[in-house]
Design an enzyme around this catalytic site. Structure first.
Site, mmCIF file in Angstrom:
data_model
loop_
_atom_site.group_PDB
_atom_site.id
_atom_site.type_symbol
_atom_site.label_atom_id
_atom_site.label_comp_id
_atom_site.label_asym_id
_atom_site.label_seq_id
_atom_site.Cartn_x
_atom_site.Cartn_y
_atom_site.Cartn_z
ATOM 1 N N SER A 1 -63.159 108.694 -51.891
ATOM 2 C CA SER A 1 -64.276 109.498 -52.462
ATOM 3 C C SER A 1 -65.337 108.797 -52.737
ATOM 4 O O SER A 1 -65.911 108.037 -51.783
ATOM 5 C CB SER A 1 -63.605 110.054 -53.817
ATOM 6 O OG SER A 1 -64.259 111.222 -54.349
ATOM 7 N N MET A 2 -65.863 108.650 -53.938
ATOM 8 C CA MET A 2 -67.169 108.075 -54.418
ATOM 9 C C MET A 2 -67.130 106.475 -53.815
ATOM 10 O O MET A 2 -68.159 106.132 -53.669
ATOM 11 C CB MET A 2 -67.536 108.429 -55.833
ATOM 12 C CG MET A 2 -69.000 107.913 -56.002
ATOM 13 S SD MET A 2 -69.604 108.038 -57.628
ATOM 14 C CE MET A 2 -68.673 106.858 -58.559
ATOM 15 N N HIS B 1 -58.208 116.896 -52.040
ATOM 16 C CA HIS B 1 -58.867 115.503 -52.466
ATOM 17 C C HIS B 1 -58.192 114.519 -52.654
ATOM 18 O O HIS B 1 -58.028 113.308 -52.227
ATOM 19 C CB HIS B 1 -59.965 115.997 -53.195
ATOM 20 C CG HIS B 1 -60.971 114.611 -53.069
ATOM 21 N ND1 HIS B 1 -61.766 114.225 -51.881
ATOM 22 C CD2 HIS B 1 -61.356 114.107 -54.252
ATOM 23 C CE1 HIS B 1 -62.504 113.260 -52.278
ATOM 24 N NE2 HIS B 1 -62.457 113.295 -53.832
ATOM 25 N N ASP C 1 -64.534 108.318 -58.185
ATOM 26 C CA ASP C 1 -65.195 108.771 -59.395
ATOM 27 C C ASP C 1 -63.920 108.916 -60.304
ATOM 28 O O ASP C 1 -62.940 109.971 -59.948
ATOM 29 C CB ASP C 1 -66.081 109.930 -59.419
ATOM 30 C CG ASP C 1 -67.035 110.304 -60.633
ATOM 31 O OD1 ASP C 1 -66.855 109.420 -61.466
ATOM 32 O OD2 ASP C 1 -67.063 111.511 -60.601
ATOM 33 N N ASP D 1 -61.897 119.592 -48.625
ATOM 34 C CA ASP D 1 -60.692 119.024 -49.215
ATOM 35 C C ASP D 1 -60.558 119.779 -50.619
ATOM 36 O O ASP D 1 -59.536 119.067 -51.548
ATOM 37 C CB ASP D 1 -60.507 117.609 -48.988
ATOM 38 C CG ASP D 1 -61.445 116.928 -49.810
ATOM 39 O OD1 ASP D 1 -62.065 117.584 -50.673
ATOM 40 O OD2 ASP D 1 -61.863 115.901 -49.729
#
Length: 407
Positions: A193-194, A387, A41, A355
């Site tokens: 991630s996303m 992250h 994202d 994270d």
């Protein structure tokens, strides 16, 4: 996830030395598996062109002759100017079609499909604050890969959920097949991630024989498989991600307009239906209370968005390819929120582990796919890895090198 924050990472101390150590010029050319990088994202640039009937402030541009960088352009986040940016980057949800639209007179495009530039640095000025996948790509290059050839990027409009990005998946499939033909073997997908949710959606929609032929492995970095509680705070009161010049309430409307935010709300297959994520003086909210939550924050479109997206990925259906899940642990990660004044004030945050963005139990959903597919599922904890920082971490890069080039 997708991170729901501005991407900020810096090169690790001694990073250049590490890249030199990883370099393997003796590795025979042509025997490396091609790589496709998929961002999270807010993890790639967006460009816009304007021809608007009106603007929200006299300093805002009404018309542009060319496309300009909409994300990330640090100059557009300055006070007053940010009002222009918010008005241009927001989406408008249509309750009839259950799709989103750009504001009138705004055209947004994703630059650089097939290239890596739009995700290496989110700010075209290549400022350190916008550095994202640059260290990883530099590592790949040091191992013999070449940008735009056997390592390519698959950026997308991260404001939208997969159901509105159909052409993207057609282009992705075509690119994977092309790379297979050019480089003589199946592709390794590396997502963050996303982007992992996007790839899970993609893989769940491909025939198994296609996956067997074209996908060698899927490396999932910081995957939010079960959703993340942080999204509730974003939707309720906004989140400025600790950027002092931006007020959370200022960007809340824009953050709400991104359907991908509601898509990443916590899911019942990972989180307990009884867990309270948001506490307020008048009500508490679990994942069973999303409809009431959206009503109480004055954002009823959010409930429709959630209904549109909740079933996009099937939790019990594994990706059907060799899977490597790498996840951060030991970093305080938002897990629930207490509001004294709801929803227009920042909450008190209660933390769990993860994270910093993706909670550990969300990432560990990988484990449930063991036994549900014949392909191996590997899990690798990254203690103390945040992250974004995990993308440039020596452990992450060494693991990726082993996946690509062997021991």
């Amino acid at each position: 996830m997708g991170c729901l924050c501005l991407y900020r990472s810096t090169l690790l101390t001694g990073g250049l030395l590490f890249l030199l150590m990883l370099a393997d010029p003796a590795f025979p050319a042509g025997s490396r598996p091609p790589v496709v990088l998929v961002p999270g994202d807010m993890g790639n640039q967006l460009e816009a062109k304007l021809d608007k009937p009106s603007v929200v402030h006299y300093v805002c541009s009404k018309r542009t002759d060319h496309y300009f960088t909409l994300w990330l352009n640090l100059e557009l986040l300055l006070p007053v100017i940010i009002d222009c940016w918010i008005d241009n980057v927001r989406l408008i949800y249509n309750q009839t079609s259950h799709t989103t639209q750009f504001p009138e007179g705004v055209d947004v495009r994703v630059p650089g499909f097939g290239d890596t530039f739009s995700m290496e640095f989110l700010d075209p000025s290549k400022s350190s604050v916008g550095s994202y996948l640059h260290t990883m790509v530099e590592s790949l290059v040091s191992w013999g890969y070449e940008r735009g050839k056997d390592v390519r990027g698959a950026p997308y409009d991260w404001r939208r959920a997969p159901n509105e990005n159909g052409p993207y998946f057609l282009a992705l499939r075509k690119m994977i097949e092309e790379m297979y033909q050019l480089y003589g073997g199946p592709v390794v997908l590396v997502a963050h991630s996303m982007g992992n949710m996007y790839m899970l959606y993609f893989l769940q929609h491909q025939p198994q024989d296609w996956k067997d032929k074209y996908i060698r492995a899927f490396v999932a970095l910081g995957p939010p498989w079960g959703g993340v509680p942080k999204t509730l705070r974003v939707l309720a009161s906004g989140d400025n991600n600790r950027i002092p010049v931006i007020r959370s309430l200022k960007i809340r409307a824009q953050q709400r307009s991104a359907v991908s935010t509601t898509w990443l709300l916590p899911y019942s297959y990972t989180w307990s239906p009884q867990k309270v994520f948001v506490r307020t003086p008048k009500a508490n909210y679990t994942l069973q209370d999303y409809r009431q939550f959206f009503q109480d924050i004055g954002f009823k479109d959010g409930w429709s968005m959630r209904q549109d997206t909740e079933g996009l990925v099937e939790a019990t259906v594994p990706p059907g390819v060799r899977l490597h899940c790498l996840y951060g642990t030991g970093v305080p990660t938002p897990e629930s929120f207490d509001y004294e004044s709801f929803p227009d004030r920042d909450p008190k945050i209660h933390y769990g582990t993860g994270d910093g963005t993706v909670n550990l139990q969300s990432a560990l959903h990988c484990h449930t796919w063991r036994g549900l597919q014949k392909q191996e599922v590997s899990l690798q904890a990254l203690p103390g890895n945040e992250h974004i920082a995990m993308l440039a971490n020596t452990t992450t890069l060494a693991y990726l090198k082993r996946v690509l080039l062997g021991p």
